[in-house]
Motif scaffolding. Structure first.
Motif, PDB file in Angstrom:
ATOM      1  N   SER A 192       0.796 -31.255  -3.494  1.00  0.00           N
ATOM      2  CA  SER A 192       1.053 -29.837  -3.215  1.00  0.00           C
ATOM      3  C   SER A 192       2.177 -29.226  -4.041  1.00  0.00           C
ATOM      4  N   GLY A 193       2.732 -29.985  -4.995  1.00  0.00           N
ATOM      5  CA  GLY A 193       3.868 -29.484  -5.771  1.00  0.00           C
ATOM      6  C   GLY A 193       3.596 -28.168  -6.470  1.00  0.00           C
ATOM      7  N   PHE A 194       2.397 -28.009  -7.031  1.00  0.00           N
ATOM      8  CA  PHE A 194       2.055 -26.769  -7.740  1.00  0.00           C
ATOM      9  C   PHE A 194       2.201 -25.565  -6.818  1.00  0.00           C
ATOM     10  N   TYR A 195       1.674 -25.671  -5.607  1.00  0.00           N
ATOM     11  CA  TYR A 195       1.692 -24.547  -4.679  1.00  0.00           C
ATOM     12  C   TYR A 195       3.081 -24.322  -4.091  1.00  0.00           C
ATOM     13  N   ILE A 196       3.860 -25.398  -3.943  1.00  0.00           N
ATOM     14  CA  ILE A 196       5.223 -25.243  -3.425  1.00  0.00           C
ATOM     15  C   ILE A 196       6.085 -24.459  -4.399  1.00  0.00           C
ATOM     16  N   TRP A 197       6.059 -24.873  -5.685  1.00  0.00           N
ATOM     17  CA  TRP A 197       6.971 -24.293  -6.672  1.00  0.00           C
ATOM     18  C   TRP A 197       6.457 -22.984  -7.263  1.00  0.00           C
ATOM     19  N   LYS A 198       5.145 -22.797  -7.326  1.00  0.00           N
ATOM     20  CA  LYS A 198       4.617 -21.621  -8.011  1.00  0.00           C
ATOM     21  C   LYS A 198       4.026 -20.566  -7.084  1.00  0.00           C
ATOM     22  N   VAL A 199       3.903 -20.883  -5.808  1.00  0.00           N
ATOM     23  CA  VAL A 199       3.363 -19.897  -4.861  1.00  0.00           C
ATOM     24  C   VAL A 199       4.312 -19.697  -3.678  1.00  0.00           C
ATOM     25  N   LEU A 200       4.570 -20.752  -2.914  1.00  0.00           N
ATOM     26  CA  LEU A 200       5.326 -20.614  -1.676  1.00  0.00           C
ATOM     27  C   LEU A 200       6.792 -20.266  -1.912  1.00  0.00           C
ATOM     28  N   LEU A 201       7.453 -20.973  -2.829  1.00  0.00           N
ATOM     29  CA  LEU A 201       8.869 -20.686  -3.076  1.00  0.00           C
ATOM     30  C   LEU A 201       9.079 -19.272  -3.601  1.00  0.00           C
ATOM     31  N   PRO A 202       8.336 -18.805  -4.630  1.00  0.00           N
ATOM     32  CA  PRO A 202       8.487 -17.406  -5.053  1.00  0.00           C
ATOM     33  C   PRO A 202       8.179 -16.413  -3.927  1.00  0.00           C
ATOM     34  N   LEU A 203       7.204 -16.764  -3.083  1.00  0.00           N
ATOM     35  CA  LEU A 203       6.859 -15.879  -1.968  1.00  0.00           C
ATOM     36  C   LEU A 203       8.033 -15.735  -0.999  1.00  0.00           C
ATOM     37  N   LEU A 204       8.678 -16.851  -0.661  1.00  0.00           N
ATOM     38  CA  LEU A 204       9.821 -16.802   0.249  1.00  0.00           C
ATOM     39  C   LEU A 204      10.983 -16.015  -0.359  1.00  0.00           C
TER      40      LEU A 204
END
Length: 314
Positions: A192-204
């Motif tokens: 899930s690293g791709f989604y953590i760093w490129k989707v969820l973290l920027p979203l937060l």
């Protein structure tokens, strides 16, 4: 096989590669080896006369010998499209034991549970049964020694957890009798690293930046709402990016819930700015902003925690 005496076929599946794991099409590509072993006394021979204890057939010779002798006539139940046999080896031992080894390349159908996407685990299945012989004639037995995967098995987006081989009897539409079925279950976990760093973290970060409006005491409503609207539009863009990897399922995935929560919270931020801008009592308006500075982060954190906990239940 003779009536009342089912032939036991030991079946094993070894995973060499898993490719094209597509949740949108509910398919994956399996590249591996299937091994089947059984005893046919009619194929027994005298090793002294033959000068060897095992007859080995490869490639086209194996295909011709397979067409000549009795076989289980097995097929992958959940295949999609054609099955390609890249290599084939058939061995007949002097005592009638037969061993068939086939390298296969095929696309298979499976069910994906995406409720915890992108922190999901999936079970890919490969089911094999005889087309002609029912469970009274042929019984498939899981050979766990020849079922598994290579120690150096690697996938870019997934992590192999393990494989499980099992045999059951099932009802089929083509006959009234029960049929024996061998199933290999392949457990994998998404990286899930791709989604953590490129989707969820920027979203937060985007949601957190939208809370800066609570410090904009001297700004007009239009300026404050512009900041919140920018965050809302950014979330919509992220939704489109995440949706391209998912089918149109009726339920919300974990990442969907996070985005919906972020969207709703930003919308409430706009409402808060509107209320504050309409208040005549400036001191009370300032108090509302000060309260919002800790209420919104706390509420957002609790919502995200609730989303993670409820997604873990499924």
């Amino acid at each position: 096989p003779r009536p009342g005496e089912p032939v036991e076929i030991e079946v094993g599946l070894f995973v060499n590669e898993l490719r094209e794991i597509h949740a949108v099409s509910d398919t994956f590509r399996f590249i591996g080896t299937i091994t089947a072993s059984w005893c046919d006394p009619r194929l027994a021979f005298d090793p002294d006369v033959e000068g060897k204890e095992v007859r080995a057939f490869h490639g086209a010779d194996a295909e011709r010998e397979t067409a000549r002798i009795w076989t289980v006539q097995g097929f992958p139940v959940n295949q999609v499209g054609a099955v390609t046999a890249t290599q084939r080896v058939l061995r007949e031992r002097y005592d009638g034991m037969v061993s068939a080894v086939i390298n296969l390349d095929m696309r298979l159908a499976t069910d994906y549970n995406l409720r915890r996407f992108p922190f999901d685990r999936q079970t890919l299945t490969l089911a094999v049964e005889s087309f002609a012989w029912d469970a009274n004639q042929v019984v498939l037995v899981a050979d766990r020694e020849t079922s598994g995967f290579a120690d150096n098995f690697q996938m870019p987006e997934w992590r192999m957890i393990g494989v499980h081989a099992d045999s059951t009897t099932v009802e089929v539409a083509r006959a009234e009798e029960l049929f024996s079925r061998f199933t290999l279950a392949i457990d994998i976990e998404r990286k899930s690293g791709f989604y953590i760093w490129k989707v969820l973290l920027p979203l937060l970060i985007i949601v957190a930046l939208s809370w800066s409006v609570f410090w904009m005491r001297d700004e007009k409503f239009a300026v404050r709402v512009r900041t919140s609207a920018t965050g809302i539009l950014t979330i919509v863009a992220y939704q489109f990016m995440a949706a391209k990897d998912l089918p149109r399922v009726a339920y919300l995935t974990l990442i969907d819930k996070v985005m919906v929560a972020s969207f709703v919270l930003l919308a409430i931020t706009v409402i808060e700015s509107l209320v504050v801008s309409r208040l005549a009592d400036q001191e009370f308006a300032a108090k509302v902003d000060r309260t919002a500075r800790w209420v919104f982060p706390l509420a957002y954190g609790l919502i995200i925690l609730l989303v993670v906990v409820t997604s873990s239940v499924h």
